[in-house]
Design a protein around this motif. Structure first.
Motif, short mmCIF file in Angstrom:
data_model
loop_
_atom_site.label_atom_id
_atom_site.label_comp_id
_atom_site.label_asym_id
_atom_site.label_seq_id
_atom_site.Cartn_x
_atom_site.Cartn_y
_atom_site.Cartn_z
N LYS A 109 -5.63 5.68 -11.04
CA LYS A 109 -4.98 5.82 -9.74
C LYS A 109 -5.93 5.37 -8.62
CE LYS A 109 -3.03 9.55 -6.92
NZ LYS A 109 -2.68 10.97 -6.89
N GLU A 110 -7.16 5.80 -8.67
CA GLU A 110 -8.13 5.45 -7.63
C GLU A 110 -8.45 3.96 -7.64
OE1 GLU A 110 -9.30 7.12 -5.00
OE2 GLU A 110 -7.81 8.56 -5.69
N MET A 148 0.84 -1.20 0.00
CA MET A 148 0.00 0.00 0.00
C MET A 148 0.87 1.25 0.00
SD MET A 148 -3.17 0.51 -0.18
CE MET A 148 -3.58 2.15 -0.67
N LYS A 149 1.94 1.23 0.80
CA LYS A 149 2.86 2.38 0.84
C LYS A 149 3.53 2.58 -0.52
CE LYS A 149 3.76 2.11 5.75
NZ LYS A 149 4.66 1.64 6.79
N LEU A 187 2.32 1.69 -3.45
CA LEU A 187 1.33 2.24 -4.39
C LEU A 187 1.11 3.72 -4.16
CD1 LEU A 187 -1.35 -0.61 -4.43
CD2 LEU A 187 0.18 0.06 -6.31
N GLU A 188 1.01 4.09 -2.90
CA GLU A 188 0.79 5.51 -2.60
C GLU A 188 1.98 6.35 -3.06
OE1 GLU A 188 -0.06 5.32 1.58
OE2 GLU A 188 -2.20 4.97 1.23
N TYR A 234 1.96 6.47 -6.97
CA TYR A 234 0.91 7.31 -7.58
C TYR A 234 0.84 8.71 -7.00
CZ TYR A 234 -0.85 3.30 -10.10
OH TYR A 234 -0.97 2.24 -10.96
N GLU A 235 1.65 8.98 -5.98
CA GLU A 235 1.61 10.29 -5.35
C GLU A 235 1.93 11.41 -6.33
OE1 GLU A 235 4.43 12.44 -2.11
OE2 GLU A 235 3.72 10.46 -1.60
N LEU A 289 -5.42 2.14 -6.10
CA LEU A 289 -5.35 2.41 -4.66
C LEU A 289 -6.50 1.74 -3.91
CD1 LEU A 289 -4.18 6.15 -4.63
CD2 LEU A 289 -2.85 4.13 -4.01
N GLY A 336 -5.74 -1.91 -3.52
CA GLY A 336 -4.73 -2.07 -2.49
C GLY A 336 -5.32 -1.93 -1.09
N ARG A 337 -6.20 -0.96 -0.93
CA ARG A 337 -6.85 -0.76 0.39
C ARG A 337 -7.71 -1.97 0.77
NH1 ARG A 337 -7.94 4.58 -1.87
NH2 ARG A 337 -6.32 5.97 -1.10
#
Length: 167
Positions: free
Chosen positions: A68-69, A51-52, A54-55, A58-59, A72, A75-76
């Motif tokens: 992106k959504e 998750m980190k 991916l963030e 895509y940050e 994410l 992943g969530r």
């Protein structure tokens, strides 16, 4: 005699089951549950890391907001399921360690104690049955002795009556 042998076999069998539980089944089930718990923890850690990643990925990415959504959100969801699985694994482990294994051990101990009581009861019953038979034989022998005496007495009295008649 068969009842005693069967009861002793049942006791031995119950003892073997308890030894097997304590020596193999309990530690094996605990080890498997601990491994499952560790695997769940590892999976949560991996999902946290993913998750980190991916963030971070895509940050600053200029990809479309929709892509992106979606990534994410996926992943969530994975991360959430991993945490839920970990909580369930913890609960299962705690239940196994704190309740299930103890209940199973107590059940096996109660079964063994019941088998031991059955064995002792079979021995007492056999002893009592043997004593009852011995007593019955003694009573029959006394009755036979008494009947012989009465017969001999009656036979002796009958000879006296025959002598009287012969005169």
């Amino acid at each position: 005699r068969f009842a005693i042998e069967r009861a002793k076999f049942d006791v031995d069998d119950a003892r073997r089951a308890l030894r097997h539980f304590e020596g193999f089944e309990k530690p094996t089930r605990l080890a498997k549950a601990e491994l499952e718990l560790k695997s769940s923890r590892d999976y949560v850690t991996e999902q946290d890391e993913e998750m980190k990643q991916l963030e971070l990925l895509y940050e600053k990415d200029d990809l479309g907001d929709k892509t992106k959504e979606i990534v994410l959100a996926r992943g969530r969801r994975r991360h959430q399921r991993a945490q839920e699985n970990l909580e369930l694994a913890k609960r299962d482990f705690d239940d196994l360690k704190g309740f299930q294994l103890e209940q199973q051990k107590q059940k096996l101990e109660r079964e063994m104690q019941a088998k031991e009581r059955d064995w002792k009861r079979a021995e007492v019953t056999a002893r009592m049955t043997g004593e009852d038979k011995r007593q019955a034989v003694e009573d029959a022998e006394r009755a036979l002795t008494k009947a012989r005496r009465e017969f001999e007495k009656a036979a002796g009295a009958g000879k006296g009556q025959v002598r009287e008649l012969e005169k």
